[in-house]
Design a protein around this motif. Sequence first.
Motif, PDB file in Angstrom:
ATOM      1  N   ASN A 117       0.841  -1.188  -0.034  1.00 33.75           N
ATOM      2  CA  ASN A 117       0.013  -0.055   0.084  1.00 33.75           C
ATOM      3  C   ASN A 117       0.811   1.024   0.000  1.00 33.75           C
ATOM      4  OD1 ASN A 117      -2.095  -1.827  -0.129  1.00 33.75           O
ATOM      5  ND2 ASN A 117      -2.634  -1.445   1.862  1.00 33.75           N
ATOM      6  N   LEU A 118       1.917   1.011   0.595  1.00 32.14           N
ATOM      7  CA  LEU A 118       2.962   2.259   0.536  1.00 32.14           C
ATOM      8  C   LEU A 118       3.414   2.452  -0.811  1.00 32.14           C
ATOM      9  CD1 LEU A 118       4.739   4.266   2.188  1.00 32.14           C
ATOM     10  CD2 LEU A 118       6.552   2.744   2.381  1.00 32.14           C
ATOM     11  N   LEU A 119       3.802   1.576  -1.570  1.00 24.93           N
ATOM     12  CA  LEU A 119       4.039   1.609  -3.194  1.00 24.93           C
ATOM     13  C   LEU A 119       2.993   2.105  -3.844  1.00 24.93           C
ATOM     14  CD1 LEU A 119       6.361   0.880  -5.070  1.00 24.93           C
ATOM     15  CD2 LEU A 119       5.408  -1.565  -5.416  1.00 24.93           C
ATOM     16  N   ILE A 120       1.693   1.674  -3.685  1.00 28.55           N
ATOM     17  CA  ILE A 120       0.504   2.426  -4.321  1.00 28.55           C
ATOM     18  C   ILE A 120       0.559   3.767  -4.126  1.00 28.55           C
ATOM     19  CG2 ILE A 120      -2.241   2.586  -4.183  1.00 28.55           C
ATOM     20  CD1 ILE A 120      -2.314  -0.144  -3.443  1.00 28.55           C
ATOM     21  N   LEU A 121       0.561   4.183  -2.931  1.00 22.84           N
ATOM     22  CA  LEU A 121       0.717   5.908  -2.769  1.00 22.84           C
ATOM     23  C   LEU A 121       1.888   6.563  -3.335  1.00 22.84           C
ATOM     24  CD1 LEU A 121      -0.329   5.944   1.134  1.00 22.84           C
ATOM     25  CD2 LEU A 121      -1.739   6.337  -0.951  1.00 22.84           C
ATOM     26  N   LEU A 122       3.051   5.904  -3.355  1.00 24.80           N
ATOM     27  CA  LEU A 122       4.185   6.512  -4.155  1.00 24.80           C
ATOM     28  C   LEU A 122       3.792   6.582  -5.563  1.00 24.80           C
ATOM     29  CD1 LEU A 122       7.234   4.732  -2.225  1.00 24.80           C
ATOM     30  CD2 LEU A 122       6.391   7.235  -1.847  1.00 24.80           C
ATOM     31  N   LEU A 123       3.299   5.444  -6.161  1.00 19.44           N
ATOM     32  CA  LEU A 123       3.208   5.353  -7.604  1.00 19.44           C
ATOM     33  C   LEU A 123       1.988   6.412  -7.869  1.00 19.44           C
ATOM     34  CD1 LEU A 123       3.325   1.817  -8.395  1.00 19.44           C
ATOM     35  CD2 LEU A 123       4.951   3.430  -8.984  1.00 19.44           C
ATOM     36  N   ALA A 124       0.941   6.781  -6.898  1.00 23.90           N
ATOM     37  CA  ALA A 124      -0.127   7.537  -7.119  1.00 23.90           C
ATOM     38  C   ALA A 124       0.368   8.999  -7.068  1.00 23.90           C
ATOM     39  CB  ALA A 124      -1.228   7.247  -6.004  1.00 23.90           C
ATOM     40  N   LEU A 125       1.411   9.177  -6.285  1.00 27.74           N
ATOM     41  CA  LEU A 125       2.054  10.755  -6.003  1.00 27.74           C
ATOM     42  C   LEU A 125       2.621  10.941  -7.387  1.00 27.74           C
ATOM     43  CD1 LEU A 125       3.342  10.898  -2.520  1.00 27.74           C
ATOM     44  CD2 LEU A 125       1.377  11.893  -3.450  1.00 27.74           C
ATOM     45  N   TRP A 126       3.390   9.894  -7.962  1.00 27.68           N
ATOM     46  CA  TRP A 126       3.943  10.296  -9.354  1.00 27.68           C
ATOM     47  C   TRP A 126       2.859  10.377 -10.533  1.00 27.68           C
ATOM     48  CZ3 TRP A 126       6.792   5.776 -12.493  1.00 27.68           C
ATOM     49  CH2 TRP A 126       7.599   6.266 -13.353  1.00 27.68           C
ATOM     50  N   GLN A 127       1.761   9.738 -10.371  1.00 30.84           N
ATOM     51  CA  GLN A 127       0.681   9.970 -11.153  1.00 30.84           C
ATOM     52  C   GLN A 127       0.038  11.381 -11.249  1.00 30.84           C
ATOM     53  OE1 GLN A 127       0.870   7.161 -13.196  1.00 30.84           O
ATOM     54  NE2 GLN A 127      -1.354   6.594 -13.222  1.00 30.84           N
ATOM     55  N   ILE A 128       0.360  11.938 -10.098  1.00 30.51           N
ATOM     56  CA  ILE A 128      -0.216  13.519 -10.099  1.00 30.51           C
ATOM     57  C   ILE A 128       0.634  14.035 -11.184  1.00 30.51           C
ATOM     58  CG2 ILE A 128      -0.351  15.372  -8.661  1.00 30.51           C
ATOM     59  CD1 ILE A 128      -0.851  13.789  -6.344  1.00 30.51           C
ATOM     60  N   LYS A 129       2.067  13.990 -11.137  1.00 27.58           N
ATOM     61  CA  LYS A 129       2.979  14.533 -11.993  1.00 27.58           C
ATOM     62  C   LYS A 129       2.572  14.424 -13.333  1.00 27.58           C
ATOM     63  CE  LYS A 129       7.915  15.120 -13.019  1.00 27.58           C
ATOM     64  NZ  LYS A 129       7.743  14.798 -14.301  1.00 27.58           N
ATOM     65  N   THR A 130       2.511  13.004 -13.881  1.00 25.71           N
ATOM     66  CA  THR A 130       2.067  12.537 -15.258  1.00 25.71           C
ATOM     67  C   THR A 130       0.767  12.896 -15.523  1.00 25.71           C
ATOM     68  OG1 THR A 130       1.892  10.346 -14.560  1.00 25.71           O
ATOM     69  CG2 THR A 130       4.003  10.666 -15.364  1.00 25.71           C
ATOM     70  N   GLY A 131      -0.186  13.000 -14.624  1.00 28.70           N
ATOM     71  CA  GLY A 131      -1.497  13.202 -14.824  1.00 28.70           C
ATOM     72  C   GLY A 131      -1.561  14.839 -15.486  1.00 28.70           C
ATOM     73  N   TRP A 132      -0.751  15.586 -14.374  1.00 29.68           N
ATOM     74  CA  TRP A 132      -0.814  16.960 -14.673  1.00 29.68           C
ATOM     75  C   TRP A 132      -0.376  17.253 -15.985  1.00 29.68           C
ATOM     76  CZ3 TRP A 132      -2.859  20.437 -11.465  1.00 29.68           C
ATOM     77  CH2 TRP A 132      -2.669  21.632 -11.647  1.00 29.68           C
ATOM     78  N   ASN A 133       0.620  16.515 -16.730  1.00 30.80           N
ATOM     79  CA  ASN A 133       1.056  16.752 -18.052  1.00 30.80           C
ATOM     80  C   ASN A 133      -0.065  16.300 -19.057  1.00 30.80           C
ATOM     81  OD1 ASN A 133       3.607  17.507 -16.887  1.00 30.80           O
ATOM     82  ND2 ASN A 133       4.603  15.425 -17.234  1.00 30.80           N
ATOM     83  N   LEU A 134      -0.760  15.420 -18.549  1.00 28.50           N
ATOM     84  CA  LEU A 134      -1.737  14.889 -19.507  1.00 28.50           C
ATOM     85  C   LEU A 134      -2.723  15.738 -19.668  1.00 28.50           C
ATOM     86  CD1 LEU A 134      -1.743  12.189 -20.842  1.00 28.50           C
ATOM     87  CD2 LEU A 134      -3.219  11.307 -19.023  1.00 28.50           C
ATOM     88  N   LEU A 135      -3.102  16.512 -18.569  1.00 30.80           N
ATOM     89  CA  LEU A 135      -4.416  17.598 -18.441  1.00 30.80           C
ATOM     90  C   LEU A 135      -3.728  18.807 -19.455  1.00 30.80           C
ATOM     91  CD1 LEU A 135      -5.369  18.116 -14.665  1.00 30.80           C
ATOM     92  CD2 LEU A 135      -6.830  17.384 -16.623  1.00 30.80           C
ATOM     93  N   ALA A 136      -2.533  19.050 -19.533  1.00 33.16           N
ATOM     94  CA  ALA A 136      -2.212  20.076 -20.279  1.00 33.16           C
ATOM     95  C   ALA A 136      -2.326  19.970 -21.833  1.00 33.16           C
ATOM     96  CB  ALA A 136      -0.693  20.434 -20.119  1.00 33.16           C
ATOM     97  N   ILE A 137      -2.285  18.549 -22.006  1.00 34.13           N
ATOM     98  CA  ILE A 137      -2.690  18.409 -23.661  1.00 34.13           C
ATOM     99  C   ILE A 137      -3.987  18.489 -24.043  1.00 34.13           C
ATOM    100  CG2 ILE A 137      -2.822  16.187 -25.158  1.00 34.13           C
ATOM    101  CD1 ILE A 137      -0.527  14.903 -23.401  1.00 34.13           C
ATOM    102  N   PHE A 138      -5.078  18.358 -22.918  1.00 36.66           N
ATOM    103  CA  PHE A 138      -6.424  18.446 -23.025  1.00 36.66           C
ATOM    104  C   PHE A 138      -6.842  20.036 -23.543  1.00 36.66           C
ATOM    105  CE2 PHE A 138      -6.422  14.191 -21.582  1.00 36.66           C
ATOM    106  CZ  PHE A 138      -7.647  13.556 -22.618  1.00 36.66           C
TER     107      PHE A 138
END
Length: 138
Positions: A117-138
């Motif tokens: 579950n710690l790994l989930i949260l670390l990866l989820a925090l990383w998803q914020i960064k990549t998701g943010w870049n994705l939002l910029a595309i839209f």
Amino acid sequence: MIYLHPIFQLLAICFGLYALFLGINRIKSLHFQKPVPFLWKRHVLVGSIALIAMLLGTLGGSIILFLLWGKVFVAGTHAKVGLVILFLLIVGLISGYILHFHKKKRKFLPLLHAANNLLILLLALWQIKTGWNLLAIF
Ligand code: HEM
Ligand code: HEM
């Protein structure tokens, strides 16, 4: 509609961080013999909300992308890490419910549950960064 998935996932991450905060007390008492109280029922409730919401949010992200572009698995790293998180979420939920419904003195399964579950949260925090870049595309 684009903001639905990011907002949902950010809320799920907040619940996850709170579940981790509660779980740290269990680590202290189980592995370091420190007599600190562990709010068991609250941990199960908050942890369940976090993992189930994240599971639905992840599926939701794919559905929304499909509705917009008619395709899924096009978001590069964000999609690949999302798939890994999906697998870890199932492990987190199954291990959590075993720990909750079949209570006994254990050391290994709680540790596996915590690391997963710690790994989930670390990866989820990383998803914020990549998701943010994705939002910029839209
Ligand atoms: C983001 C979600 C979650 C995080 C970060 C998390 C984290 C943790 C941590 C760090 C521990 C202490 C492990 C140890 O002492 O080795 C723990 C214990 C525990 N967790 Fe979770 N957990 C989450 C979700 C859940 C869920 C969904 C459930 C149940 C459905 C659950 C049930 C439990 C139980 C019952 C324990 C105590 C196990 C024992 O002492 O035997 N957790 N969790
Ligand atoms: C636990 C965290 C997250 C997971 C597991 C996750 C997973 C996913 C997945 C699987 C998709 C579909 C990708 C595809 O099929 O190619 C997706 C879409 C998307 N994600 Fe995430 N995501 C998370 C958090 C975030 C966050 C925090 C943001 C923004 C800051 C974000 C922004 C987006 C955007 C913009 C899309 C396109 C579709 C939509 O907006 O609904 N994601 N995500």
